[in-house]
Design a protein around this motif. Structure first.
Motif, PDB file in Angstrom:
ATOM      1  N   THR A   1      58.431  57.255 126.286  1.00  0.00           N
ATOM      2  CA  THR A   1      58.265  58.026 127.511  1.00  0.00           C
ATOM      3  C   THR A   1      58.555  57.102 128.673  1.00  0.00           C
ATOM      4  O   THR A   1      57.917  56.050 128.824  1.00  0.00           O
ATOM      5  N   VAL A   2      59.550  57.469 129.476  1.00  0.00           N
ATOM      6  CA  VAL A   2      59.956  56.630 130.601  1.00  0.00           C
ATOM      7  C   VAL A   2      60.485  57.528 131.712  1.00  0.00           C
ATOM      8  O   VAL A   2      61.300  58.412 131.478  1.00  0.00           O
ATOM      9  N   GLY A   3      59.980  57.307 132.921  1.00  0.00           N
ATOM     10  CA  GLY A   3      60.455  58.052 134.081  1.00  0.00           C
ATOM     11  C   GLY A   3      60.348  59.557 133.921  1.00  0.00           C
ATOM     12  O   GLY A   3      61.198  60.304 134.417  1.00  0.00           O
ATOM     13  N   GLY A   4      59.317  60.023 133.221  1.00  0.00           N
ATOM     14  CA  GLY A   4      59.140  61.446 133.013  1.00  0.00           C
ATOM     15  C   GLY A   4      59.958  62.025 131.878  1.00  0.00           C
ATOM     16  O   GLY A   4      59.887  63.227 131.612  1.00  0.00           O
ATOM     17  N   HIS A   5      60.742  61.201 131.192  1.00  0.00           N
ATOM     18  CA  HIS A   5      61.557  61.652 130.075  1.00  0.00           C
ATOM     19  C   HIS A   5      60.950  61.153 128.763  1.00  0.00           C
ATOM     20  O   HIS A   5      60.439  60.032 128.684  1.00  0.00           O
ATOM     21  N   THR A   6      61.032  61.978 127.738  1.00  0.00           N
ATOM     22  CA  THR A   6      60.565  61.610 126.403  1.00  0.00           C
ATOM     23  C   THR A   6      61.755  61.646 125.452  1.00  0.00           C
ATOM     24  O   THR A   6      62.559  62.588 125.487  1.00  0.00           O
ATOM     25  N   ALA A   7      61.878  60.618 124.620  1.00  0.00           N
ATOM     26  CA  ALA A   7      63.020  60.523 123.714  1.00  0.00           C
ATOM     27  C   ALA A   7      62.599  59.838 122.427  1.00  0.00           C
ATOM     28  O   ALA A   7      61.702  58.980 122.424  1.00  0.00           O
ATOM     29  N   LEU A   8      63.243  60.223 121.335  1.00  0.00           N
ATOM     30  CA  LEU A   8      63.041  59.563 120.054  1.00  0.00           C
ATOM     31  C   LEU A   8      64.054  58.438 119.899  1.00  0.00           C
ATOM     32  O   LEU A   8      65.252  58.630 120.150  1.00  0.00           O
ATOM     33  N   VAL A   9      63.567  57.272 119.484  1.00  0.00           N
ATOM     34  CA  VAL A   9      64.419  56.101 119.284  1.00  0.00           C
ATOM     35  C   VAL A   9      64.196  55.612 117.860  1.00  0.00           C
ATOM     36  O   VAL A   9      63.077  55.260 117.484  1.00  0.00           O
ATOM     37  N   SER A  10      65.258  55.620 117.077  1.00  0.00           N
ATOM     38  CA  SER A  10      65.176  55.297 115.658  1.00  0.00           C
ATOM     39  C   SER A  10      65.968  54.038 115.367  1.00  0.00           C
ATOM     40  O   SER A  10      67.143  53.925 115.755  1.00  0.00           O
ATOM     41  N   ARG A  11      65.336  53.062 114.681  1.00  0.00           N
ATOM     42  CA  ARG A  11      65.981  51.782 114.415  1.00  0.00           C
ATOM     43  C   ARG A  11      65.729  51.363 112.962  1.00  0.00           C
ATOM     44  O   ARG A  11      64.974  52.004 112.248  1.00  0.00           O
ATOM     45  N   TRP A  12      66.358  50.269 112.563  1.00  0.00           N
ATOM     46  CA  TRP A  12      66.220  49.738 111.212  1.00  0.00           C
ATOM     47  C   TRP A  12      65.586  48.355 111.280  1.00  0.00           C
ATOM     48  O   TRP A  12      65.977  47.521 112.106  1.00  0.00           O
ATOM     49  N   SER A  13      64.615  48.126 110.432  1.00  0.00           N
ATOM     50  CA  SER A  13      63.981  46.814 110.329  1.00  0.00           C
ATOM     51  C   SER A  13      64.320  46.208 108.977  1.00  0.00           C
ATOM     52  O   SER A  13      64.339  46.920 107.961  1.00  0.00           O
ATOM     53  N   ARG A  14      64.582  44.907 108.970  1.00  0.00           N
ATOM     54  CA  ARG A  14      64.871  44.194 107.726  1.00  0.00           C
ATOM     55  C   ARG A  14      64.230  42.824 107.795  1.00  0.00           C
ATOM     56  O   ARG A  14      64.016  42.277 108.884  1.00  0.00           O
ATOM     57  N   PRO A  15      63.912  42.224 106.653  1.00  0.00           N
ATOM     58  CA  PRO A  15      63.260  40.914 106.674  1.00  0.00           C
ATOM     59  C   PRO A  15      64.213  39.820 107.134  1.00  0.00           C
ATOM     60  O   PRO A  15      65.443  39.984 107.110  1.00  0.00           O
ATOM     61  N   LEU A  16      63.639  38.698 107.520  1.00  0.00           N
ATOM     62  CA  LEU A  16      64.440  37.594 108.041  1.00  0.00           C
ATOM     63  C   LEU A  16      65.491  37.152 107.040  1.00  0.00           C
ATOM     64  O   LEU A  16      66.637  36.874 107.408  1.00  0.00           O
ATOM     65  N   HIS A  17      65.134  37.071 105.761  1.00  0.00           N
ATOM     66  CA  HIS A  17      66.119  36.579 104.797  1.00  0.00           C
ATOM     67  C   HIS A  17      67.329  37.511 104.701  1.00  0.00           C
ATOM     68  O   HIS A  17      68.462  37.049 104.498  1.00  0.00           O
ATOM     69  N   ALA A  18      67.115  38.817 104.890  1.00  0.00           N
ATOM     70  CA  ALA A  18      68.237  39.754 104.863  1.00  0.00           C
ATOM     71  C   ALA A  18      69.136  39.564 106.087  1.00  0.00           C
ATOM     72  O   ALA A  18      70.362  39.703 105.995  1.00  0.00           O
ATOM     73  N   MET A  19      68.539  39.264 107.241  1.00  0.00           N
ATOM     74  CA  MET A  19      69.338  38.960 108.431  1.00  0.00           C
ATOM     75  C   MET A  19      70.202  37.722 108.200  1.00  0.00           C
ATOM     76  O   MET A  19      71.403  37.702 108.501  1.00  0.00           O
ATOM     77  N   VAL A  20      69.588  36.672 107.659  1.00  0.00           N
ATOM     78  CA  VAL A  20      70.311  35.424 107.415  1.00  0.00           C
ATOM     79  C   VAL A  20      71.473  35.668 106.459  1.00  0.00           C
ATOM     80  O   VAL A  20      72.593  35.186 106.676  1.00  0.00           O
ATOM     81  N   GLU A  21      71.228  36.415 105.389  1.00  0.00           N
ATOM     82  CA  GLU A  21      72.291  36.698 104.425  1.00  0.00           C
ATOM     83  C   GLU A  21      73.433  37.480 105.062  1.00  0.00           C
ATOM     84  O   GLU A  21      74.611  37.237 104.769  1.00  0.00           O
ATOM     85  N   ALA A  22      73.099  38.419 105.958  1.00  0.00           N
ATOM     86  CA  ALA A  22      74.136  39.187 106.631  1.00  0.00           C
ATOM     87  C   ALA A  22      74.968  38.297 107.551  1.00  0.00           C
ATOM     88  O   ALA A  22      76.210  38.397 107.573  1.00  0.00           O
ATOM     89  N   PHE A  23      74.319  37.434 108.296  1.00  0.00           N
ATOM     90  CA  PHE A  23      75.042  36.546 109.212  1.00  0.00           C
ATOM     91  C   PHE A  23      75.955  35.577 108.450  1.00  0.00           C
ATOM     92  O   PHE A  23      77.132  35.439 108.773  1.00  0.00           O
ATOM     93  N   THR A  24      75.404  34.914 107.474  1.00  0.00           N
ATOM     94  CA  THR A  24      76.204  33.926 106.741  1.00  0.00           C
ATOM     95  C   THR A  24      77.299  34.600 105.927  1.00  0.00           C
ATOM     96  O   THR A  24      78.402  34.066 105.798  1.00  0.00           O
ATOM     97  N   GLY A  25      77.013  35.778 105.394  1.00  0.00           N
ATOM     98  CA  GLY A  25      78.023  36.505 104.634  1.00  0.00           C
ATOM     99  C   GLY A  25      79.204  36.941 105.484  1.00  0.00           C
ATOM    100  O   GLY A  25      80.306  37.154 104.960  1.00  0.00           O
ATOM    101  N   ALA A  26      78.995  37.072 106.793  1.00  0.00           N
ATOM    102  CA  ALA A  26      80.068  37.471 107.708  1.00  0.00           C
ATOM    103  C   ALA A  26      80.818  36.284 108.291  1.00  0.00           C
ATOM    104  O   ALA A  26      81.723  36.470 109.105  1.00  0.00           O
TER     105      ALA A  26
END
Length: 262
Positions: A196-221
């Protein structure tokens, strides 16, 4: 004491059930629908203006004369700060309305394009010294295509400077409301909040992953990690937002990375 203006531009957040977006996923992440309110909040609030953006700029260091791509630039807050520091900045975002606000700010001559991170990007190989990806990767379930494109458009030795939701913070948010069964730290999960911001309401959907998965994605790229950071807010935040800082004396909202293209 937080001023009435800052209160108006604050973003309140509430964890919601996955079923809130499963019926109609198009209702989530519609930044076009609350672009003005979000842009105003981003300029002045604690999390963006006094925590995430200062940390990104500190990691970027001296950017004078560097060609930088702002991936997911939104209305241009980080874009503007990089320009002020002497960088040559281009930007893209999936939200056309956000880019309209950025063009109002920078003029028609600014290099701003509508594009989706994770799809082919409208830039040649080896075009940039740096890419900044500010709170954008965590909107993607699969980081592979996005990181491959960012690696392609970076010069050899170029930097990707990225911030994402801290997976420990996401896990803690679920635990605090008794929904830890929905958020195993070691899984890649989709999670949704109601902003809720400035009188507006919105749904925000994101993805969470563990640190090791982030590292594997970065190094794999094809990236080499040079910095992993969990910074404090800007010192000015203690005066501007004393109650919030007292409630959260150490911030673990986001993880920050500096990566070098091999």
């Amino acid at each position: 004491m937080i001023s009435s203006e800052r209160q108006e531009h604050a973003i309140s957040s509430r964890l919601v059930s996955p079923s809130a977006v499963s019926v109609d996923p198009s209702k989530a992440n519609d930044y076009n629908g609350f672009a003005e309110a979000y842009a105003a909040a981003n300029e002045t609030n604690l999390v963006n203006a006094y925590y995430e953006r200062p940390a990104m700029l500190a990691l970027a260091g001296d950017v004078t004369g560097r060609r930088i791509l702002d991936a997911g630039c939104g209305s241009g807050s980080l874009f503007a700060a990089l320009l002020d520091r002497g960088a040559i900045v281009s930007g893209f975002d999936a939200s056309g309305r956000m880019l309209e606000l950025a063009r109002q700010r920078f003029g028609d001559g600014a290099d701003l394009q509508v594009a989706d991170l994770g799809s082919p990007l409208p830039y040649p190989d080896d075009a940039f010294d740096d890419v900044v990806a500010s709170l954008v990767l965590h909107y993607l379930e699969d980081w592979g295509p996005a990181l491959a494109e960012l690696r392609r458009i970076l010069k050899p030795g170029g930097r990707l400077i990225a911030s994402v939701d801290h997976p420990f913070a996401v896990n803690l948010i679920h635990r605090e409301v008794g929904r830890e069964a929905e958020c195993n730290y070691f899984d890649t999960i989709n999670w949704t909040v109601e902003w809720t911001v400035g009188g507006h309401t919105a749904l925000v959907s994101r993805w969470s992953r563990p640190l090791h998965a982030m590292v594997e994605a970065f190094t794999g790229a094809g990236f080499r990690i040079t910095v992993i950071s969990e910074p404090e807010p800007d010192p000015a935040a203690r005066e501007m937002f004393p109650e919030a800082i007292a409630a959260e004396p150490r911030f673990l909202c986001f993880l920050f990375f500096v990566l070098q293209a091999d």
